[in-house]
Design a protein around this motif. Structure first.
Motif, PDB file in Angstrom:
ATOM      1  N   ALA A  19       0.841  -1.198   0.000  1.00  0.00           N
ATOM      2  CA  ALA A  19       0.000   0.000   0.000  1.00  0.00           C
ATOM      3  C   ALA A  19       0.875   1.246   0.000  1.00  0.00           C
ATOM      4  O   ALA A  19       1.906   1.293   0.670  1.00  0.00           O
ATOM      5  CB  ALA A  19      -0.913   0.006   1.218  1.00  0.00           C
ATOM      6  N   SER A  20       0.439   2.239  -0.750  1.00  0.00           N
ATOM      7  CA  SER A  20       1.140   3.520  -0.798  1.00  0.00           C
ATOM      8  C   SER A  20       0.387   4.538   0.041  1.00  0.00           C
ATOM      9  O   SER A  20      -0.752   4.292   0.485  1.00  0.00           O
ATOM     10  CB  SER A  20       1.233   4.023  -2.237  1.00  0.00           C
ATOM     11  N   GLU A  21       0.964   5.682   0.248  1.00  0.00           N
ATOM     12  CA  GLU A  21       0.292   6.763   0.960  1.00  0.00           C
ATOM     13  C   GLU A  21      -1.016   7.128   0.265  1.00  0.00           C
ATOM     14  O   GLU A  21      -2.031   7.418   0.918  1.00  0.00           O
ATOM     15  CB  GLU A  21       1.208   7.983   1.043  1.00  0.00           C
ATOM     16  N   GLU A  22      -1.018   7.084  -1.043  1.00  0.00           N
ATOM     17  CA  GLU A  22      -2.216   7.421  -1.819  1.00  0.00           C
ATOM     18  C   GLU A  22      -3.368   6.461  -1.530  1.00  0.00           C
ATOM     19  O   GLU A  22      -4.539   6.856  -1.539  1.00  0.00           O
ATOM     20  CB  GLU A  22      -1.887   7.407  -3.308  1.00  0.00           C
ATOM     21  N   ASP A  23      -3.048   5.192  -1.255  1.00  0.00           N
ATOM     22  CA  ASP A  23      -4.101   4.212  -0.999  1.00  0.00           C
ATOM     23  C   ASP A  23      -4.940   4.570   0.217  1.00  0.00           C
ATOM     24  O   ASP A  23      -6.144   4.334   0.239  1.00  0.00           O
ATOM     25  CB  ASP A  23      -3.492   2.817  -0.808  1.00  0.00           C
TER      26      ASP A  23
END
Length: 413
Positions: A300-304
């Motif tokens: 997972a990225s920060e955007e997720d």
């Protein structure tokens, strides 16, 4: 005169008549609309099939195609909604409060808003939902749906106007903009001389544009980046059922869960079983580093954490405490629907007290944030703002009030 101005003029004139309509007249109109929908069923389904075909040819993902698609069952639900709303108490004329002050009898009375503008995307059932709630609350409505559902919307609107023609309410109580050019949205946003309120219902881009560009007051319906926190005391099997329901029942809706937060002390037991259930439903999991130690998931990225997927995608994060879960939700929540799964009363109390959202749940799916589920008979949208309405926008939220003051030739000292 443009199409928008012409139809706005009609709904403004109709609003004056609707404000005087009796409850019986409004209910009879809703019944007539239900009959017209049933009689127009094949025409509506044919129009919708064309919209669905075009959407798939454009590569629209299936979760969004599902929002667009109509079936016999969904039309039955629309017809049933007409009957259910007709059974609801008419809010117009309700005496909210009454008192005597300075030898004056002051009464606060509920009244219609007037002419409402509805700008929406994808879901053709909104054409019907917006109409029947607006009418029952004594309002007229100017509709502007998206180009992807234009055939469906026009077919439904035709049936609605056919029903109105068989009632005592003006057929012009409902008008729909047929031209899908986006310039018509901007024109609607400047109709403060015609419309009392604009309600946008759709993606974040549409809502942001309407809020930033409208001279008409806006009731902001919200983007749903919804969370579920699984506390360390939660029942694992029941938690999996709730998460599955919140994610997979209808992933393209704003009340579907997008992020699950799991307490570290339950992660090892919960995550493998949860992943097996979600994988069997075709859900793609995007997890934090700790989550990926227990299950196979994409990083997972920060955007997720900030994304409303509206798809079979779920972000999962393992947290160290209730406080960390609350902090995460406060940071990324859009104020729509948030839930805690727990057997601990104190934790449930802390969660519901601290989380600032339109709907906060304990041991229940976020999918319940819906006017029909709340007993409103439907809703025109889910408001994530605090003025003048919050949560499912039903009949009462489509009214305002005025003061009626009775005196005996009274003058102010």
């Amino acid at each position: 005169m443009t199409e928008v101005i012409s139809k706005a003029s009609k709904v403004k004139a109709a609003a004056k008549k609707l404000a005087l309509a009796t409850t019986s007249e409004k209910n009879e109109a809703l019944t007539a609309i239900a009959d017209a929908l049933n009689e127009s069923r094949l025409e509506i389904l044919k129009a919708n099939a064309e919209d669905v075909k075009n959407a798939r040819e454009k590569g629209v993902r299936e979760s969004l195609v599902d929002r667009l698609k109509l079936t016999d069952k969904r039309i039955d639900s629309m017809i049933n909604a007409c009957h259910e709303v007709s059974k609801l108490k008419d809010p117009v004329g309700e005496v909210i409060n009454s008192w005597v002050e300075k030898e004056l009898r002051v009464a606060q009375i509920r009244v219609p808003l007037g002419a409402i503008g509805m700008i929406y995307e994808s879901r053709p059932n909104v054409t019907l939902d917006a109409t029947i709630l607006a009418l029952k609350a004594g309002n007229s409505v100017l509709l502007r749906g998206g180009s992807d559902a234009i055939r469906s919307n026009l077919a439904i609107a035709k049936a609605i106007k056919g029903g109105l023609s068989n009632s005592s309410l003006p057929e012009t109580s409902v008008e729909i903009i047929e031209d899908t050019d986006r310039k018509n949205v901007q024109e609607m946003l400047n109709l403060d001389n015609y419309l009392s309120l604009i309600i946008p219902r759709g993606g974040a881009g549409l809502i942001k544009f309407v809020v930033e560009n409208s001279s008409v007051p806006v009731l902001e319906t919200g983007v749903g980046n919804c969370h579920i926190f699984v506390d360390e005391t939660a029942n694992i099997e029941k938690s999996i059922e709730i998460i599955d329901n919140a994610k997979t029942q209808r992933p393209g809706t704003c009340n579907a869960v997008e992020t699950v937060l799991v307490h570290k002390n339950i992660a090892q037991k919960l995550l493998p079983a949860l992943a097996r259930r979600l994988n069997s439903k075709g859900v793609e999991i995007r997890g934090c580093e700790t989550t990926r130690k227990f299950i196979d998931a994409k990083a997972a990225s920060e955007e997720d954490w900030a994304t409303e997927y509206l798809d079979l995608i779920l972000a999962i994060k393992v947290v160290n405490s209730l406080d960390e879960a609350i902090y995460h939700i406060q940071k990324y929540s859009t104020g729509h629907s948030e839930a805690i799964l727990t057997e601990n009363y104190s934790n449930a109390r802390a969660f519901t007290t601290t989380i600032d959202a339109a709907a906060v749940y304990v041991n229940a799916s976020t999918r319940f944030t819906d006017g029909e589920q709340f007993g409103f008979g439907g809703e025109i949208g889910i408001s994530t703002q605090k003025l003048h309405a919050r949560g499912p926008v039903g009949l009462r939220e489509l009214t305002t009030y005025k003061y009626i003051v009775l005196g005996n030739y009274k003058v102010r000292d």
